[in-house]
Design an enzyme around this catalytic site. Structure first.
Site, PDB file in Angstrom:
ATOM      1  N   ARG A 174     -11.173  13.959 -13.984  1.00  0.00           N
ATOM      2  CA  ARG A 174     -10.966  14.143 -12.553  1.00  0.00           C
ATOM      3  C   ARG A 174      -9.459  14.300 -12.312  1.00  0.00           C
ATOM      4  O   ARG A 174      -8.684  13.391 -12.620  1.00  0.00           O
ATOM      5  CB  ARG A 174     -11.500  12.935 -11.781  1.00  0.00           C
ATOM      6  CG  ARG A 174     -11.201  13.002 -10.311  1.00  0.00           C
ATOM      7  CD  ARG A 174     -11.872  11.905  -9.478  1.00  0.00           C
ATOM      8  NE  ARG A 174     -11.403  12.041  -8.123  1.00  0.00           N
ATOM      9  CZ  ARG A 174     -10.711  11.116  -7.452  1.00  0.00           C
ATOM     10  NH1 ARG A 174     -10.470   9.932  -7.990  1.00  0.00           N
ATOM     11  NH2 ARG A 174     -10.276  11.357  -6.238  1.00  0.00           N
ATOM     12  N   HIS A 219      -5.290  14.797  -2.758  1.00  0.00           N
ATOM     13  CA  HIS A 219      -4.919  13.435  -3.163  1.00  0.00           C
ATOM     14  C   HIS A 219      -3.535  13.156  -2.574  1.00  0.00           C
ATOM     15  O   HIS A 219      -2.556  12.959  -3.277  1.00  0.00           O
ATOM     16  CB  HIS A 219      -4.950  13.298  -4.690  1.00  0.00           C
ATOM     17  CG  HIS A 219      -5.136  11.886  -5.172  1.00  0.00           C
ATOM     18  ND1 HIS A 219      -6.176  11.495  -6.001  1.00  0.00           N
ATOM     19  CD2 HIS A 219      -4.428  10.768  -4.942  1.00  0.00           C
ATOM     20  CE1 HIS A 219      -6.085  10.204  -6.270  1.00  0.00           C
ATOM     21  NE2 HIS A 219      -5.024   9.741  -5.640  1.00  0.00           N
ATOM     22  N   GLU A 278      -9.684   8.951  -0.888  1.00  0.00           N
ATOM     23  CA  GLU A 278      -9.352   7.719  -0.153  1.00  0.00           C
ATOM     24  C   GLU A 278      -8.758   7.994   1.227  1.00  0.00           C
ATOM     25  O   GLU A 278      -7.587   7.727   1.495  1.00  0.00           O
ATOM     26  CB  GLU A 278      -8.383   6.851  -0.963  1.00  0.00           C
ATOM     27  CG  GLU A 278      -8.974   6.374  -2.268  1.00  0.00           C
ATOM     28  CD  GLU A 278      -8.175   5.250  -2.919  1.00  0.00           C
ATOM     29  OE1 GLU A 278      -7.144   4.840  -2.349  1.00  0.00           O
ATOM     30  OE2 GLU A 278      -8.587   4.774  -3.987  1.00  0.00           O
ATOM     31  N   ASN A 305     -14.041   4.901  -5.147  1.00  0.00           N
ATOM     32  CA  ASN A 305     -12.891   4.351  -5.868  1.00  0.00           C
ATOM     33  C   ASN A 305     -12.958   2.843  -5.682  1.00  0.00           C
ATOM     34  O   ASN A 305     -12.914   2.352  -4.548  1.00  0.00           O
ATOM     35  CB  ASN A 305     -11.583   4.866  -5.281  1.00  0.00           C
ATOM     36  CG  ASN A 305     -11.366   6.345  -5.558  1.00  0.00           C
ATOM     37  OD1 ASN A 305     -12.227   7.018  -6.132  1.00  0.00           O
ATOM     38  ND2 ASN A 305     -10.215   6.854  -5.158  1.00  0.00           N
ATOM     39  N   TYR A 334     -11.554  -0.922  -6.884  1.00  0.00           N
ATOM     40  CA  TYR A 334     -10.572  -1.751  -7.596  1.00  0.00           C
ATOM     41  C   TYR A 334     -10.739  -3.212  -7.216  1.00  0.00           C
ATOM     42  O   TYR A 334     -11.209  -4.027  -7.996  1.00  0.00           O
ATOM     43  CB  TYR A 334      -9.146  -1.308  -7.250  1.00  0.00           C
ATOM     44  CG  TYR A 334      -8.773   0.060  -7.773  1.00  0.00           C
ATOM     45  CD1 TYR A 334      -8.132   0.190  -8.998  1.00  0.00           C
ATOM     46  CD2 TYR A 334      -9.039   1.214  -7.043  1.00  0.00           C
ATOM     47  CE1 TYR A 334      -7.764   1.438  -9.488  1.00  0.00           C
ATOM     48  CE2 TYR A 334      -8.669   2.464  -7.525  1.00  0.00           C
ATOM     49  CZ  TYR A 334      -8.040   2.570  -8.746  1.00  0.00           C
ATOM     50  OH  TYR A 334      -7.680   3.804  -9.226  1.00  0.00           O
ATOM     51  N   GLU A 368     -12.871   6.235  -9.301  1.00  0.00           N
ATOM     52  CA  GLU A 368     -11.708   5.545  -9.870  1.00  0.00           C
ATOM     53  C   GLU A 368     -12.038   4.075 -10.071  1.00  0.00           C
ATOM     54  O   GLU A 368     -12.703   3.456  -9.235  1.00  0.00           O
ATOM     55  CB  GLU A 368     -10.482   5.596  -8.931  1.00  0.00           C
ATOM     56  CG  GLU A 368      -9.803   6.929  -8.845  1.00  0.00           C
ATOM     57  CD  GLU A 368      -8.602   6.915  -7.898  1.00  0.00           C
ATOM     58  OE1 GLU A 368      -7.978   5.845  -7.707  1.00  0.00           O
ATOM     59  OE2 GLU A 368      -8.297   7.990  -7.362  1.00  0.00           O
TER      60      GLU A 368
HETATM   61  C1  FCB Z   1      -5.887   4.429  -5.767  1.00  0.00           C
HETATM   62  C2  FCB Z   1      -5.310   5.816  -5.674  1.00  0.00           C
HETATM   63  C3  FCB Z   1      -4.686   6.292  -6.962  1.00  0.00           C
HETATM   64  C4  FCB Z   1      -3.909   5.196  -7.646  1.00  0.00           C
HETATM   65  C5  FCB Z   1      -4.748   3.956  -7.783  1.00  0.00           C
HETATM   66  C6  FCB Z   1      -4.056   2.819  -8.503  1.00  0.00           C
HETATM   67  O1  FCB Z   1      -5.971   3.865  -4.515  1.00  0.00           O
HETATM   68  O2  FCB Z   1      -6.310   6.733  -5.312  1.00  0.00           O
HETATM   69  O3  FCB Z   1      -3.902   7.403  -6.674  1.00  0.00           O
HETATM   70  O4  FCB Z   1      -2.732   4.964  -6.989  1.00  0.00           O
HETATM   71  O5  FCB Z   1      -5.119   3.514  -6.507  1.00  0.00           O
END
Ligand code: FCB
Length: 498
Positions: free
Chosen positions: A126, A170, A215, A343, A345, A404
Protein backbone atom coordinates in the site's frame (compact mmCIF):
# COMPACT_ATOMS: atom_id res chain seq x y z
CA UNK A 1 -11.97 -14.78 29.50
CA UNK A 2 -15.57 -14.50 28.47
CA UNK A 3 -16.69 -13.20 25.18
CA UNK A 4 -20.20 -13.22 23.86
CA UNK A 5 -21.04 -15.64 21.12
CA UNK A 6 -21.17 -14.05 17.73
CA UNK A 7 -21.51 -15.37 14.22
CA UNK A 8 -23.25 -18.48 15.39
CA UNK A 9 -21.00 -20.57 17.50
CA UNK A 10 -17.69 -19.38 16.11
CA UNK A 11 -16.39 -18.26 19.46
CA UNK A 12 -12.92 -19.57 20.11
CA UNK A 13 -12.29 -20.15 23.74
CA UNK A 14 -9.48 -18.42 25.56
CA UNK A 15 -7.85 -16.86 22.55
CA UNK A 16 -6.70 -13.80 24.47
CA UNK A 17 -4.69 -15.85 26.93
CA UNK A 18 -3.37 -18.37 24.46
CA UNK A 19 0.40 -18.57 24.44
CA UNK A 20 2.13 -17.53 21.26
CA UNK A 21 4.34 -20.01 19.54
CA UNK A 22 7.86 -18.74 20.10
CA UNK A 23 10.19 -19.37 17.28
CA UNK A 24 12.29 -22.32 18.26
CA UNK A 25 16.01 -21.85 18.49
CA UNK A 26 15.95 -18.25 17.33
CA UNK A 27 17.85 -16.90 20.28
CA UNK A 28 20.78 -19.22 19.98
CA UNK A 29 23.78 -16.89 19.47
CA UNK A 30 25.46 -17.67 16.18
CA UNK A 31 22.40 -19.06 14.49
CA UNK A 32 20.65 -15.85 15.43
CA UNK A 33 23.09 -13.50 13.71
CA UNK A 34 23.12 -15.73 10.67
CA UNK A 35 19.38 -15.50 10.66
CA UNK A 36 19.18 -11.79 10.16
CA UNK A 37 22.42 -11.37 8.29
CA UNK A 38 22.28 -9.00 5.33
CA UNK A 39 18.77 -9.53 4.17
CA UNK A 40 15.98 -11.33 5.88
CA UNK A 41 16.80 -14.32 3.83
CA UNK A 42 16.74 -18.00 3.50
CA UNK A 43 16.04 -19.66 6.82
CA UNK A 44 12.38 -18.87 7.14
CA UNK A 45 10.33 -21.86 8.12
CA UNK A 46 6.81 -21.66 6.86
CA UNK A 47 6.19 -25.25 7.77
CA UNK A 48 5.99 -24.55 11.48
CA UNK A 49 2.75 -22.58 11.52
CA UNK A 50 0.73 -23.05 14.62
CA UNK A 51 -2.50 -24.38 13.17
CA UNK A 52 -4.78 -22.76 15.70
CA UNK A 53 -3.43 -19.28 14.99
CA UNK A 54 -3.41 -19.64 11.21
CA UNK A 55 -5.24 -16.90 9.31
CA UNK A 56 -7.83 -17.88 6.70
CA UNK A 57 -6.48 -19.22 3.44
CA UNK A 58 -5.94 -16.39 0.97
CA UNK A 59 -5.34 -13.79 3.69
CA UNK A 60 -3.00 -11.18 2.22
CA UNK A 61 0.03 -9.69 3.92
CA UNK A 62 1.74 -6.47 2.94
CA UNK A 63 3.39 -3.30 4.11
CA UNK A 64 2.38 0.35 3.81
CA UNK A 65 4.05 3.72 3.27
CA UNK A 66 2.94 7.14 2.07
CA UNK A 67 4.34 9.50 -0.54
CA UNK A 68 5.43 12.48 1.54
CA UNK A 69 6.85 10.24 4.25
CA UNK A 70 9.21 8.20 2.04
CA UNK A 71 9.65 9.65 -1.43
CA UNK A 72 11.78 12.77 -1.01
CA UNK A 73 12.45 14.35 -4.43
CA UNK A 74 9.98 17.11 -3.68
CA UNK A 75 10.87 19.22 -6.68
CA UNK A 76 11.58 16.40 -9.16
CA UNK A 77 9.78 16.08 -12.47
CA UNK A 78 7.46 19.01 -12.02
CA UNK A 79 5.98 18.17 -8.59
CA UNK A 80 4.24 21.18 -7.08
CA UNK A 81 4.50 22.11 -3.40
CA UNK A 82 2.15 20.51 -0.89
CA UNK A 83 0.89 21.83 2.42
CA UNK A 84 3.47 19.64 4.17
CA UNK A 85 6.35 21.31 2.30
CA UNK A 86 5.03 24.64 3.52
CA UNK A 87 4.28 23.47 7.05
CA UNK A 88 7.73 21.95 7.54
CA UNK A 89 9.33 25.29 6.74
CA UNK A 90 7.43 27.05 9.51
CA UNK A 91 9.64 27.26 12.61
CA UNK A 92 8.59 25.03 15.50
CA UNK A 93 6.16 22.86 13.54
CA UNK A 94 8.32 19.72 13.27
CA UNK A 95 10.01 18.45 16.39
CA UNK A 96 13.49 18.12 14.86
CA UNK A 97 13.02 20.93 12.36
CA UNK A 98 13.15 18.44 9.48
CA UNK A 99 11.03 17.92 6.36
CA UNK A 100 10.26 15.26 3.78
CA UNK A 101 12.64 16.87 1.27
CA UNK A 102 14.81 13.77 1.04
CA UNK A 103 13.43 11.32 3.58
CA UNK A 104 14.17 7.72 2.51
CA UNK A 105 14.63 8.81 -1.12
CA UNK A 106 12.18 6.15 -2.22
CA UNK A 107 11.53 8.12 -5.41
CA UNK A 108 14.98 7.09 -6.61
CA UNK A 109 15.40 3.86 -4.62
CA UNK A 110 12.04 2.24 -5.20
CA UNK A 111 13.60 -0.78 -6.91
CA UNK A 112 15.70 -1.55 -3.85
CA UNK A 113 12.61 -1.09 -1.69
CA UNK A 114 10.49 -3.39 -3.82
CA UNK A 115 13.30 -5.96 -3.50
CA UNK A 116 13.05 -5.61 0.28
CA UNK A 117 9.31 -6.28 0.10
CA UNK A 118 9.98 -9.30 -2.02
CA UNK A 119 12.53 -10.62 0.46
CA UNK A 120 9.80 -10.46 3.12
CA UNK A 121 7.51 -12.52 0.93
CA UNK A 122 4.99 -9.66 0.98
CA UNK A 123 2.03 -10.14 -1.34
CA UNK A 124 0.74 -6.58 -1.38
CA UNK A 125 2.00 -3.03 -1.00
CA UNK A 126 0.00 0.00 0.00
CA UNK A 127 1.58 3.26 -1.16
CA UNK A 128 0.14 6.68 -1.77
CA UNK A 129 0.16 8.86 -4.83
CA UNK A 130 1.23 12.45 -4.33
CA UNK A 131 -1.53 14.65 -5.69
CA UNK A 132 0.96 17.51 -6.33
CA UNK A 133 3.05 15.25 -8.54
CA UNK A 134 0.04 14.56 -10.74
CA UNK A 135 -1.53 18.02 -10.61
CA UNK A 136 1.12 20.46 -9.37
CA UNK A 137 -1.58 23.11 -8.96
CA UNK A 138 -4.13 20.64 -7.65
CA UNK A 139 -6.22 20.89 -10.82
CA UNK A 140 -5.90 21.79 -14.46
CA UNK A 141 -3.05 20.36 -16.46
CA UNK A 142 -1.92 16.85 -15.62
CA UNK A 143 1.84 16.45 -15.13
CA UNK A 144 2.58 13.25 -17.03
CA UNK A 145 6.17 13.12 -15.76
CA UNK A 146 4.98 13.08 -12.17
CA UNK A 147 2.43 10.36 -12.76
CA UNK A 148 5.08 8.34 -14.61
CA UNK A 149 6.83 7.62 -11.30
CA UNK A 150 3.81 5.58 -10.19
CA UNK A 151 3.80 3.79 -13.54
CA UNK A 152 7.35 2.69 -12.88
CA UNK A 153 6.60 1.72 -9.29
CA UNK A 154 3.51 -0.28 -10.22
CA UNK A 155 5.37 -2.10 -12.99
CA UNK A 156 8.21 -2.94 -10.62
CA UNK A 157 5.76 -4.27 -8.02
CA UNK A 158 3.93 -6.43 -10.53
CA UNK A 159 7.19 -7.74 -11.97
CA UNK A 160 8.00 -8.93 -8.45
CA UNK A 161 4.63 -10.52 -7.82
CA UNK A 162 3.44 -7.83 -5.39
CA UNK A 163 -0.05 -6.42 -5.82
CA UNK A 164 -0.29 -2.61 -5.66
CA UNK A 165 -2.93 -0.95 -3.44
CA UNK A 166 -2.82 2.79 -4.14
CA UNK A 167 -4.00 5.49 -1.74
CA UNK A 168 -5.05 8.68 -3.45
CA UNK A 169 -4.64 11.09 -0.57
CA UNK A 170 -2.25 10.72 2.29
CA UNK A 171 -2.34 14.33 3.49
CA UNK A 172 -0.17 16.08 0.88
CA UNK A 173 -2.73 18.56 -0.42
CA UNK A 174 -1.36 20.77 -3.22
CA UNK A 175 -0.47 24.11 -1.66
CA UNK A 176 -2.24 25.90 -4.52
CA UNK A 177 -5.53 24.41 -3.29
CA UNK A 178 -4.83 25.34 0.31
CA UNK A 179 -4.30 28.89 -0.91
CA UNK A 180 -7.89 28.79 -2.18
CA UNK A 181 -9.20 27.46 1.18
CA UNK A 182 -8.12 23.79 1.25
CA UNK A 183 -10.68 21.45 2.80
CA UNK A 184 -12.79 24.41 3.86
CA UNK A 185 -13.61 24.87 0.20
CA UNK A 186 -16.25 22.60 -1.29
CA UNK A 187 -14.58 22.62 -4.70
CA UNK A 188 -11.54 20.86 -3.21
CA UNK A 189 -13.72 17.76 -3.00
CA UNK A 190 -14.56 18.12 -6.71
CA UNK A 191 -10.91 18.70 -7.61
CA UNK A 192 -10.01 15.59 -5.66
CA UNK A 193 -12.53 13.53 -7.59
CA UNK A 194 -11.11 14.79 -10.89
CA UNK A 195 -7.61 13.84 -9.80
CA UNK A 196 -8.81 10.42 -8.56
CA UNK A 197 -10.52 9.75 -11.89
CA UNK A 198 -7.42 10.77 -13.85
CA UNK A 199 -5.23 8.41 -11.81
CA UNK A 200 -7.72 5.55 -12.13
CA UNK A 201 -7.84 6.07 -15.89
CA UNK A 202 -4.07 5.84 -16.15
CA UNK A 203 -3.19 3.18 -13.59
CA UNK A 204 -6.46 1.26 -13.55
CA UNK A 205 -5.19 -1.29 -16.06
CA UNK A 206 -2.75 -2.54 -13.38
CA UNK A 207 -3.98 -1.17 -10.05
CA UNK A 208 -7.15 -2.98 -9.03
CA UNK A 209 -7.52 -1.56 -5.53
CA UNK A 210 -7.68 2.10 -4.53
CA UNK A 211 -7.97 3.65 -1.09
CA UNK A 212 -9.56 7.09 -1.31
CA UNK A 213 -8.41 9.30 1.58
CA UNK A 214 -6.18 8.21 4.40
CA UNK A 215 -7.40 8.95 7.92
CA UNK A 216 -9.83 11.79 7.37
CA UNK A 217 -10.17 12.07 11.10
CA UNK A 218 -6.40 12.71 11.50
CA UNK A 219 -5.80 15.22 8.78
CA UNK A 220 -8.93 17.23 9.50
CA UNK A 221 -8.84 17.24 13.32
CA UNK A 222 -5.07 17.67 13.53
CA UNK A 223 -4.65 19.94 10.53
CA UNK A 224 -7.73 22.16 10.82
CA UNK A 225 -8.82 21.60 14.43
CA UNK A 226 -5.84 21.61 16.78
CA UNK A 227 -3.26 22.75 14.23
CA UNK A 228 -0.49 20.24 14.89
CA UNK A 229 -0.49 18.94 11.29
CA UNK A 230 -0.43 20.87 8.02
CA UNK A 231 -1.88 23.38 7.31
CA UNK A 232 -1.68 24.16 11.03
CA UNK A 233 -5.10 25.81 11.48
CA UNK A 234 -7.34 26.02 14.51
CA UNK A 235 -10.73 26.63 13.02
CA UNK A 236 -13.84 27.52 14.97
CA UNK A 237 -16.40 24.71 15.33
CA UNK A 238 -18.62 25.65 12.38
CA UNK A 239 -15.78 25.91 9.87
CA UNK A 240 -14.21 22.72 11.19
CA UNK A 241 -17.49 20.84 10.81
CA UNK A 242 -17.76 22.06 7.23
CA UNK A 243 -14.18 20.94 6.47
CA UNK A 244 -15.04 17.47 7.81
CA UNK A 245 -18.06 17.40 5.55
CA UNK A 246 -15.96 18.28 2.51
CA UNK A 247 -13.51 15.46 3.31
CA UNK A 248 -16.22 12.80 3.40
CA UNK A 249 -17.79 14.35 0.33
CA UNK A 250 -14.42 14.03 -1.42
CA UNK A 251 -14.37 10.38 -0.47
CA UNK A 252 -17.80 9.76 -1.99
CA UNK A 253 -17.13 11.76 -5.14
CA UNK A 254 -13.84 9.95 -5.68
CA UNK A 255 -15.52 6.55 -5.31
CA UNK A 256 -17.83 7.58 -8.13
CA UNK A 257 -14.99 9.02 -10.25
CA UNK A 258 -12.92 5.85 -9.90
CA UNK A 259 -15.88 3.72 -10.92
CA UNK A 260 -16.49 5.98 -13.90
CA UNK A 261 -12.87 6.20 -15.09
CA UNK A 262 -11.26 2.97 -13.87
CA UNK A 263 -11.61 -0.47 -15.44
CA UNK A 264 -14.55 -2.70 -14.61
CA UNK A 265 -13.84 -4.57 -11.42
CA UNK A 266 -11.70 -1.84 -9.85
CA UNK A 267 -12.21 -1.94 -6.10
CA UNK A 268 -12.33 1.11 -3.90
CA UNK A 269 -12.72 1.98 -0.23
CA UNK A 270 -11.53 4.34 2.51
CA UNK A 271 -8.61 3.91 4.92
CA UNK A 272 -9.94 5.41 8.11
CA UNK A 273 -8.57 5.49 11.63
CA UNK A 274 -11.83 5.11 13.42
CA UNK A 275 -11.97 5.74 17.13
CA UNK A 276 -12.46 2.29 18.60
CA UNK A 277 -14.22 2.09 21.95
CA UNK A 278 -13.27 -1.00 23.94
CA UNK A 279 -15.43 -2.74 26.51
CA UNK A 280 -13.75 -2.32 29.91
CA UNK A 281 -14.22 -6.04 30.20
CA UNK A 282 -16.08 -8.52 28.08
CA UNK A 283 -19.68 -8.87 29.11
CA UNK A 284 -22.50 -8.32 26.64
CA UNK A 285 -23.61 -5.01 28.17
CA UNK A 286 -20.17 -3.41 27.93
CA UNK A 287 -19.61 -4.85 24.48
CA UNK A 288 -22.85 -3.31 23.30
CA UNK A 289 -21.91 0.00 24.91
CA UNK A 290 -18.54 -0.09 23.11
CA UNK A 291 -20.26 -0.68 19.79
CA UNK A 292 -22.69 2.17 20.39
CA UNK A 293 -19.84 4.46 21.42
CA UNK A 294 -17.83 3.53 18.33
CA UNK A 295 -20.72 4.48 16.08
CA UNK A 296 -21.15 7.81 17.83
CA UNK A 297 -17.47 8.70 18.12
CA UNK A 298 -17.06 8.31 14.35
CA UNK A 299 -20.23 10.16 13.42
CA UNK A 300 -18.45 12.70 11.22
CA UNK A 301 -16.40 10.13 9.33
CA UNK A 302 -16.94 6.40 8.97
CA UNK A 303 -20.49 6.46 10.34
CA UNK A 304 -21.78 8.97 7.80
CA UNK A 305 -19.85 7.20 5.04
CA UNK A 306 -21.41 3.86 5.88
CA UNK A 307 -24.91 5.06 6.81
CA UNK A 308 -25.47 8.15 4.68
CA UNK A 309 -26.56 10.20 7.67
CA UNK A 310 -25.03 12.12 10.52
CA UNK A 311 -26.16 10.83 13.87
CA UNK A 312 -28.73 12.92 15.70
CA UNK A 313 -26.35 13.31 18.63
CA UNK A 314 -23.59 14.65 16.38
CA UNK A 315 -25.81 17.27 14.80
CA UNK A 316 -27.45 18.19 18.10
CA UNK A 317 -24.04 18.53 19.74
CA UNK A 318 -22.95 21.02 17.09
CA UNK A 319 -26.23 22.96 17.11
CA UNK A 320 -25.80 26.09 15.00
CA UNK A 321 -22.27 24.98 14.07
CA UNK A 322 -23.51 21.88 12.24
CA UNK A 323 -22.30 21.48 8.65
CA UNK A 324 -24.43 22.69 5.75
CA UNK A 325 -25.41 19.84 3.45
CA UNK A 326 -28.31 18.38 1.56
CA UNK A 327 -29.66 14.88 0.90
CA UNK A 328 -27.70 14.63 -2.33
CA UNK A 329 -24.44 15.13 -0.46
CA UNK A 330 -25.32 12.34 1.92
CA UNK A 331 -26.08 9.95 -0.92
CA UNK A 332 -22.69 10.74 -2.49
CA UNK A 333 -20.85 10.33 0.80
CA UNK A 334 -22.42 6.90 1.24
CA UNK A 335 -21.55 5.67 -2.26
CA UNK A 336 -21.15 1.91 -1.90
CA UNK A 337 -17.57 0.79 -1.30
CA UNK A 338 -15.94 -2.56 -2.02
CA UNK A 339 -14.03 -2.71 1.22
CA UNK A 340 -13.38 -0.76 4.38
CA UNK A 341 -9.76 -0.07 5.27
CA UNK A 342 -9.05 0.43 8.95
CA UNK A 343 -5.86 1.99 10.30
CA UNK A 344 -5.55 0.63 13.80
CA UNK A 345 -2.87 1.52 16.33
CA UNK A 346 -4.05 2.72 19.73
CA UNK A 347 -7.44 2.19 21.32
CA UNK A 348 -10.11 4.81 21.77
CA UNK A 349 -11.71 4.94 25.20
CA UNK A 350 -12.58 1.98 27.37
CA UNK A 351 -16.26 2.17 28.20
CA UNK A 352 -18.78 0.74 30.61
CA UNK A 353 -22.43 0.39 29.80
CA UNK A 354 -24.60 3.04 31.36
CA UNK A 355 -28.30 3.54 31.99
CA UNK A 356 -27.86 7.23 31.35
CA UNK A 357 -27.67 8.74 27.88
CA UNK A 358 -25.74 8.16 25.61
CA UNK A 359 -25.68 4.56 26.93
CA UNK A 360 -22.00 4.35 27.71
CA UNK A 361 -19.58 5.78 30.23
CA UNK A 362 -16.14 6.76 28.98
CA UNK A 363 -13.32 5.85 31.36
CA UNK A 364 -10.15 7.86 31.80
CA UNK A 365 -6.88 6.00 31.41
CA UNK A 366 -4.86 5.85 34.61
CA UNK A 367 -1.48 7.62 34.44
CA UNK A 368 0.27 4.27 34.71
CA UNK A 369 -1.38 2.90 31.55
CA UNK A 370 1.40 1.55 29.26
CA UNK A 371 2.30 2.92 25.86
CA UNK A 372 4.78 2.18 23.14
CA UNK A 373 7.68 4.50 22.20
CA UNK A 374 5.19 7.16 21.00
CA UNK A 375 3.14 8.35 23.97
CA UNK A 376 -0.05 8.41 21.85
CA UNK A 377 0.40 4.74 21.09
CA UNK A 378 -1.21 3.32 24.22
CA UNK A 379 -1.06 -0.42 24.27
CA UNK A 380 -4.22 -2.46 23.77
CA UNK A 381 -3.67 -5.21 21.21
CA UNK A 382 -7.34 -6.12 21.53
CA UNK A 383 -8.13 -3.05 19.46
CA UNK A 384 -7.19 -5.25 16.47
CA UNK A 385 -10.08 -7.48 17.47
CA UNK A 386 -12.64 -4.83 18.32
CA UNK A 387 -12.02 -2.48 15.38
CA UNK A 388 -13.01 -4.94 12.64
CA UNK A 389 -15.61 -6.60 14.81
CA UNK A 390 -17.44 -3.36 15.61
CA UNK A 391 -17.30 -2.35 11.95
CA UNK A 392 -18.60 -5.74 10.83
CA UNK A 393 -21.45 -5.62 13.32
CA UNK A 394 -22.40 -2.01 12.70
CA UNK A 395 -22.18 -1.88 8.91
CA UNK A 396 -21.67 -5.39 7.54
CA UNK A 397 -19.08 -4.64 4.84
CA UNK A 398 -18.15 -7.62 2.70
CA UNK A 399 -14.42 -7.00 3.04
CA UNK A 400 -12.24 -5.33 5.62
CA UNK A 401 -8.53 -4.60 5.39
CA UNK A 402 -6.29 -3.52 8.19
CA UNK A 403 -4.79 -0.77 6.08
CA UNK A 404 -2.24 0.16 8.76
CA UNK A 405 -0.96 -1.25 12.02
CA UNK A 406 2.47 -1.01 13.56
CA UNK A 407 4.47 0.76 16.21
CA UNK A 408 7.33 3.10 16.80
CA UNK A 409 10.31 1.85 18.75
CA UNK A 410 13.49 3.56 19.91
CA UNK A 411 15.42 1.62 17.32
CA UNK A 412 19.17 1.89 17.37
CA UNK A 413 21.59 -0.45 15.69
CA UNK A 414 23.47 -2.59 18.20
CA UNK A 415 27.28 -2.90 18.20
CA UNK A 416 26.90 -5.69 15.69
CA UNK A 417 24.88 -3.44 13.41
CA UNK A 418 21.56 -5.23 13.94
CA UNK A 419 18.40 -3.66 15.34
CA UNK A 420 16.76 -5.93 17.92
CA UNK A 421 13.33 -4.34 18.08
CA UNK A 422 11.75 -6.74 20.53
CA UNK A 423 9.13 -4.22 21.62
CA UNK A 424 7.85 -3.89 18.04
CA UNK A 425 7.66 -7.66 17.75
CA UNK A 426 5.81 -7.94 21.05
CA UNK A 427 3.31 -5.36 19.84
CA UNK A 428 2.81 -6.97 16.46
CA UNK A 429 2.57 -10.51 17.78
CA UNK A 430 -0.17 -9.54 20.21
CA UNK A 431 -2.03 -7.41 17.68
CA UNK A 432 -1.98 -10.23 15.15
CA UNK A 433 -3.28 -12.73 17.68
CA UNK A 434 -6.19 -10.42 18.38
CA UNK A 435 -6.83 -9.92 14.69
CA UNK A 436 -6.78 -13.67 14.28
CA UNK A 437 -9.43 -13.87 16.95
CA UNK A 438 -11.67 -11.68 14.78
CA UNK A 439 -11.16 -13.86 11.71
CA UNK A 440 -12.05 -17.03 13.62
CA UNK A 441 -15.40 -15.42 14.41
CA UNK A 442 -16.09 -14.79 10.76
CA UNK A 443 -15.23 -11.08 10.67
CA UNK A 444 -14.33 -10.63 6.98
CA UNK A 445 -10.78 -9.31 7.32
CA UNK A 446 -9.02 -10.05 4.03
CA UNK A 447 -5.57 -8.61 4.52
CA UNK A 448 -3.14 -6.65 6.65
CA UNK A 449 -0.70 -3.85 5.79
CA UNK A 450 2.06 -3.34 8.30
CA UNK A 451 3.10 0.25 8.89
CA UNK A 452 5.76 0.58 7.78
CA UNK A 453 8.18 -0.99 5.37
CA UNK A 454 10.79 1.68 6.07
CA UNK A 455 11.64 4.20 8.72
CA UNK A 456 10.34 7.49 7.41
CA UNK A 457 9.31 11.07 8.08
CA UNK A 458 6.82 10.78 10.92
CA UNK A 459 4.96 14.05 10.40
CA UNK A 460 5.30 16.49 13.31
CA UNK A 461 7.67 14.03 15.04
CA UNK A 462 10.21 14.25 12.22
CA UNK A 463 12.75 11.46 11.94
CA UNK A 464 13.36 10.57 15.58
CA UNK A 465 10.30 8.32 15.60
CA UNK A 466 10.91 5.14 13.65
CA UNK A 467 8.11 2.85 12.47
CA UNK A 468 9.92 0.70 9.89
CA UNK A 469 10.64 -2.98 9.63
CA UNK A 470 13.73 -1.75 7.84
CA UNK A 471 16.08 0.72 9.48
CA UNK A 472 17.09 3.68 7.33
CA UNK A 473 20.33 5.52 7.94
CA UNK A 474 19.30 8.92 6.61
CA UNK A 475 22.90 10.07 6.13
CA UNK A 476 23.81 7.16 3.85
CA UNK A 477 20.36 5.84 2.84
CA UNK A 478 21.54 2.40 3.88
CA UNK A 479 18.63 0.05 4.56
CA UNK A 480 19.05 -2.57 7.31
CA UNK A 481 16.21 -4.96 8.03
CA UNK A 482 15.47 -5.07 11.75
CA UNK A 483 14.75 -8.25 13.64
CA UNK A 484 11.05 -7.49 13.15
CA UNK A 485 11.58 -7.89 9.40
CA UNK A 486 12.68 -11.47 10.04
CA UNK A 487 9.65 -11.87 12.31
CA UNK A 488 7.26 -10.55 9.66
CA UNK A 489 8.76 -12.73 6.99
CA UNK A 490 8.00 -15.67 9.22
CA UNK A 491 4.44 -14.46 9.85
CA UNK A 492 3.83 -14.25 6.11
CA UNK A 493 5.35 -17.65 5.43
CA UNK A 494 3.28 -19.28 8.21
CA UNK A 495 0.15 -17.20 7.62
CA UNK A 496 0.13 -16.93 11.41
CA UNK A 497 1.79 -14.91 14.19
CA UNK A 498 5.34 -16.10 14.91
C1 FCB B 1 -0.93 6.94 10.82
C2 FCB B 1 -0.61 7.60 9.51
C3 FCB B 1 0.72 7.20 8.94
C4 FCB B 1 1.78 7.10 10.02
C5 FCB B 1 1.30 6.25 11.16
C6 FCB B 1 2.32 6.06 12.26
O1 FCB B 1 -1.86 7.69 11.52
O2 FCB B 1 -1.60 7.29 8.56
O3 FCB B 1 1.06 8.10 7.94
O4 FCB B 1 2.16 8.35 10.42
O5 FCB B 1 0.15 6.82 11.71
Amino acid sequence: MFTETWHAGCYVEGVTSRAHPTRRGLLAGAAFSTFIAREVAAQSGGGDASGDLAFPKGFRWGTATSAYQVEGAVTADGRGPSIWDTFCREPGRIRDGSSGDTSADHYHRYKEDVALMKSLGAQTYRFSIAWPRVFPEGRGKLNAQGLAFYDRLVDELLANGIEPFATLYHWDLPQALQDKGGWERRDTALDFADYAGAVAAKLGDRVKNFFTLNEMQSFIEHGYGIGIFAPGLKLPADRLAQARHHAVLAHGLSVQAIRAKGRAGTRVGPAENLTVALPAFEIPAHIQAAELATRELNAAYLTVMMEGRYTDAYLAGLGADAPKFDARDLAIIASPVDFVGLNVYAPGPYVLSSEASPGYQVLKLPKSYPHMASTWLTLAPEVLYWAPRHVARLWKPSDIYISENGTSSKDKPDKDGHVYDLDRMMYLRNCLSQLHRATTEGVPVRGYFLWSLLDNFEWADGYATRFGLVHVNYATQKRTPKLSAAFYKEVIARNAPA
